[in-house]
Structures are given as structure tokens and as C-alpha cells.
Design an enzyme around this catalytic site. Structure first.
Site, short mmCIF file in Angstrom:
data_model
loop_
_atom_site.label_atom_id
_atom_site.label_comp_id
_atom_site.label_asym_id
_atom_site.label_seq_id
_atom_site.Cartn_x
_atom_site.Cartn_y
_atom_site.Cartn_z
N LYS A 154 0.86 -1.19 0.00
CA LYS A 154 0.00 0.00 0.00
C LYS A 154 0.90 1.24 0.00
CE LYS A 154 -3.89 1.84 2.76
NZ LYS A 154 -4.76 1.55 3.92
N SER A 204 -9.56 1.33 2.87
CA SER A 204 -8.76 2.13 2.00
C SER A 204 -7.69 1.38 1.22
CB SER A 204 -8.07 3.22 2.84
OG SER A 204 -7.25 2.65 3.82
N SER A 216 -9.65 -1.26 7.00
CA SER A 216 -9.10 -1.06 5.66
C SER A 216 -8.34 -2.23 5.06
CB SER A 216 -8.19 0.17 5.65
OG SER A 216 -8.97 1.32 5.54
N1 GLN Z 1 -13.02 3.24 6.44
C1 GLN Z 1 -12.48 3.66 7.70
C2 GLN Z 1 -12.15 5.13 7.65
O1 GLN Z 1 -12.40 5.74 6.65
C3 GLN Z 1 -11.28 2.83 8.03
C4 GLN Z 1 -10.06 3.27 7.33
C5 GLN Z 1 -8.85 2.44 7.65
O2 GLN Z 1 -8.93 1.38 8.24
N2 GLN Z 1 -7.71 2.98 7.27
O3 GLN Z 1 -11.65 5.68 8.59
#
Ligand code: GLN
Length: 489
Positions: A80, A155, A179
Site C-alpha cells: 500500500k 482504503s 481497511s
Molecule cells: N473506512 C475507515 C475510515 O475511513 C477505516 C479506514 C482504515 O482502516 N484505514 O476511517
């Protein structure tokens, strides 16, 4: 069998035996990327030259009989784009860091290279890991390889899509509120968030430091265990990284036995708001575990489902607003000449952060501001304590808990982008796990009636990844390993 169909373990075995050249692996990977990247947009940076040089070195070593003990020899890997690789950009999916070149490797990058991997590229992501669809990337959205009209989740959507499409058998993401597990579920691969502190976060760009954790995406449980063996090490450069001993995860899952394992299921999580077929998938998963000797236990986790979302959306933005203060137009990333401080912020932070990142910074700054701290941040911390206590109580009666990974199937691009609350609600089953610092996996559970991937989540007490892997291995024996998605051909 083509390279894209092989697991990480299979590639490493063939490379070590000299039956597959690392240079052939790299060639196959880049052919795949060239054919598919236009439609998938899973990668932000491609490291073709570095990968080729690395593969040549691996082939030389193998020819001399060296490097044969390296667990992931010749395995192509995607990271990532919030994980630093020396000499390459770490954009975090943001214009702010578009031109920023990492001066050092993240801890896991050192461990992966030591284990023989070939780094292929950096994957697309929601800006600074804030989002659930990869649509909040400054570099355009990623498509779901099962249905190009749909999102891959987020994400870490680019990493999940890279594994589902068969670019690579192994990719890494970060999970702050879901994410890794949510995009794994949406893309039909396995994804694990390890216990908070199990894996070094040195060189992971911080979003919410009390929640962030790095973890792998794979198409087999065996690869997941091998990947954990490689990355789950104590790193003195990350003060939150646990100093205790880690077991051998890959040895622990050999002939996994789950007889007598107590499996908690939270009945109220299976009611309203959950897609029917996903509810059936969890029942099926539970059934498989019971057939293998596990004991089902009905659990009550109190109000954690109601509590976790508001709690997370106080704590995570609060930490994010402070972590992102370092992008001040002077030290990192985008810098511009300006007349005064405000002008500088407008030209840098104002211009280069996207809407979702700005929303989080504003929420975080608000909940920490004087006069509101007690009403929001402090209450958020109390709610977090409640979530931790409920899990602690539950784990005095059960060894693992099964629940959905997500309430819905992958949604269409554009469907939720204008409705942040609906987007946030997609993390309802993953957020509590981060708040409590627990390990959780999203396991492939087959396709639904319309051909979309389904998943189930398995959670364990801290440091008990082995239980999760054993249960996941049993599920995989029945459901099968994750197949390649049709969108990556
Ligand atoms: N979807 C969640 C957020 O927008 C989790 C994001 C993540 O785990 N980085 O905060």
C-alpha cells in the site's frame, strides 16, 4: 499453470528448486499489469527496473545454491502506498505527498526483502487511508476485479485488487478501522489485521496511531501464515511494537485441529442492516467450524455495534488531525512560497488535501478543542473502554468470535461518495476490533447469487492469531482457496 495462479508458497518452492526463474516471475507479473492496469488502476507506482534487478540477483544466488532458506524467495509483492520504500514516492494517495521520496524503508520492507521477495509496486488507496472505497484517491478510483463498475473497498483497495486480479499472490495494507478486512471481503481474498503491536509500523505513514496496523492480503491461508512469520517481528524502531515471542504461524496451521474450540456468534449482529446472503455466509462458516468439532456459543456484546462507530469517528479524526499537522507546507510534501502562514496553508493544505481528509481534520480539531474535549474526546475514550471490556468478557467464554466482515456486498462506484455516513456504516463490524486492538481476519466465503464475493470475519483475543488461522484453514478446506477474479485476465 501460469505464474498468476500460483500461491506465494508455490512460487517460492519453484524458485528455490530452480524450476522457475525469478526473472520469469517478474516478466509474467508486468505482462499482467500492462494488460489490466488501465481498467483496474490498482497501482500508483510501478517498480519495474528495481524488480528486474532484484530478480536477476535472485536467479544468480539460486544458481550458486544460495538463499534457499528464504521463505518468500522470488515472490512478487505489492505494498500500500503509505508504506515507505527507500528511493520511491510514498504518496498516501494524496497530492500532498505526490513528489515526496521516502529516505528509508519501513520495518516490514526490510523483513520482506530479507525473506527474498521482489517488490513490484505501491498500491492505490483512499487519501491518507481515510475511506472505504478507494474513491478518495488523488490518483483516481480502483475498480473491483469481480465487477469493474464496483469499488474494491478501501482504503487498501489497490492491494486487495492486486491479489484478486492475480498481479501478485501477496500484498500488504494498513487497517485502522477495517481497511484490510473490508477490501479483502469486497475483492474475494483473505485479509488480516493482526493484533495492535504485533507488526512493526516503522515507516507506515500514521493516520490514527492508537488504531493503525499493517497486515497481509493473500489467496490462501497458508500464505497468510507465512507472511505473518516474516513480518511479525519485534522492531525497536516502533515503540508500540510488542517485544514478546511470536509463534511460527505456518507450523501452527499444519494439520490444524479445532476440536473443542468455542466459537462465539453474536445473534443481534445477524439481524437488521445485514445483507441476507452475507448472514447465510456467516451461518455457513459457523456450520463448517462446528462440523470440524468446534462448539458454538451464543454471545452478547452489549451495545458495541451502536457505540463503535461514533467512538471511532471521534478518536480516529482526533489522532488524524494531530498526525496530519506535520504537512505544514514546510517540512514534508508540497511546499510553496507564501506571504504569510495562512497563505502558506491555503496554497498547500488547502490545495492538496481532498474533501474527506479535510472533513476528518475538521472533526478531529473540533473534538479536541477546548470546551468540547470532555463532551467528545473523553466520552470517546470511555466508549472505547466499554468496547474493550465487552470483548474481554466475551473472550472469557469463547476462543474466537465469528461475525460478518461487512454489512453489504461491494457497492457501485459513485453510489456512496456523496453520503459519508453511509460510507462510514460499512465499517460497523470491523471498527470494534481496532478499538479493542484485537486480531481479525476476513475470510473468503464464495460468491453470492449475482456473482459477487462474500466473506466472514473471525476475531480472537490479543496475540491469538494462531486460533484465527486454524479456523480460517478449516473454512478454506471446505470453501476452497480464493479464485482469481475474472477482471484480471
Ligand atoms: N473506512 C475507515 C475510515 O475511513 C477505516 C479506514 C482504515 O482502516 N484505514 O476511517
Amino acid at each position: 499453470m501460469s505464474v498468476r495462479e500460483l500461491s506465494a508458497r508455490e512460487i517460492a518452492d519453484l524458485v528455490k528448486r530452480g524450476e522457475l526463474k525469478a526473472t520469469e516471475v517478474v516478466k509474467a507479473v508486468f505482462d499482467e499489469i500492462k494488460n489490466n492496469e488501465k481498467k483496474l488502476n490498482a497501482l500508483i507506482t510501478i517498480m519495474e527496473e528495481k524488480a528486474l534487478k532484484r530478480a536477476e540477483l535472485i536467479d544468480e544466488k539460486v544458481a550458486k545454491g544460495q538463499w534457499k532458506k528464504k521463505a518468500l524467495l522470488g515472490v512478487p509483492v505489492v505494498l500500500k502506498d503509505n508504506i515507505c520504500v527507500e528511493g520511491y514516492p510514498t504518496t498516501c494517495g494524496s497530492k500532498m505527498l505526490e513528489k515526496w521520496i521516502s529516505p528509508y524503508n519501513a520495518g516490514i520492507v526490510d523483513y520482506l526483502e530479507e525473506a527474498g521477495v521482489i517488490l513490484i509496486g505501491k498500491s492505490n488507496m483512499d487519501e491518507f487511508a481515510m475511506g472505504s472505497s478507494t474513491e478518495h484517491s488523488a490518483f483516481g478510483p480502483t475498480s473491483n476485479p469481480w465487477d469493474l463498475e464496483r469499488v474494491p473497498g478501501g482504503s487498501s483497495g489497490g492491494s486487495a485488487a492486486s491479489v484478486a486480479a492475480g498481479y501478485v499472490p501477496l500484498a500488504f495494507g494498513s487497517d485502522t478501522g477495517g481497511s484490510i478486512r473490508q477490501p479483502a471481503a469486497f475483492c474475494g481474498v483473505h485479509g488480516m489485521k493482526p493484533t495492535y503491536g504485533l507488526v512493526s509500523r516503522y515507516g507506515l505513514v500514521a493516520f490514527s496511531s492508537s488504531l493503525d496496523q499493517i497486515g497481509p492480503f493473500t489467496r490462501t491461508v497458508e500464505d497468510m501464515a507465512i507472511a505473518l512469520d516474516v513480518i511479525a517481528k519485534h522492531d525497536h524502531r516502533d515503540s508500540t511494537c510488542w517485544a514478546g515471542d511470536r509463534p511460527s504461524y505456518s507450523e501452527a496451521i499444519l494439520n490444524a485441529n479445532i476440536k473443542g474450540m468455542r466459537v462465539g456468534v453474536v445473534r443481534d449482529f445477524m439481524e437488521e442492516g445485514l445483507d441476507d446472503e452475507l448472514a447465510q455466509a456467516v451461518e455457513k462458516g459457523l456450520g463448517i467450524l462446528v462440523e470440524n468439532g468446534a462448539i458454538p456459543v451464543d454471545l452478547n456484546l452489549g451495545d458495541i455495534k451502536e457505540c463503535a462507530l461514533p467512538c471511532y469517528y471521534i478518536i480516529a479524526p482526533a489522532e488524524a488531525s494531530s498526525n496530519l499537522a506535520r504537512y505544514d507546507g514546510v517540512r514534508y510534501g508540497l511546499c510553496e512560497d507564501a506571504d504569510n502562514l495562512l497563505d502558506q496553508y491555503i496554497k498547500t493544505r488547502g490545495k492538496s488535501f481532498g474533501d474527506e481528509v479535510k472533513r476528518r481534520i475538521m472533526i478531529g480539531t473540533f473534538v479536541l478543542s477546548s470546551g468540547y474535549y470532555d463532551a467528545y474526546y473523553l466520552r470517546g475514550l470511555k466508549a472505547r473502554k466499554y468496547v474493550c471490556e465487552k470483548f474481554k468478557e466475551a473472550f472469557s467464554n469463547v476462543d474466537i468470535i465469528v461475525m460478518p466482515s461487512t454489512p453489504t456486498l461491494p457497492f457501485k462506484k459513485g453510489e456512496l461518495i456523496g453520503d459519508p455516513i453511509q460510507m462510514y456504516l460499512g465499517d460497523i463490524f470491523t471498527l470494534p476490533v481496532n478499538l479493542a486492538g484485537l486480531p481479525g481476519i476476513s475470510v473468503w466465503m464464495g460468491l453470492n447469487s449475482t456473482g459477487l464475493p462474500m466473506a466472514m470475519q473471525i476475531i480472537a483475543p490479543k496475540w491469538h492469531e494462531v486460533r484465527i488461522l486454524k479456523a480460517a484453514a478449516k473454512i478454506e478446506e471446505t470453501i476452497g482457496a480464493c479464485p482469481l477474479a475474472p477482471g484480471g485476465e
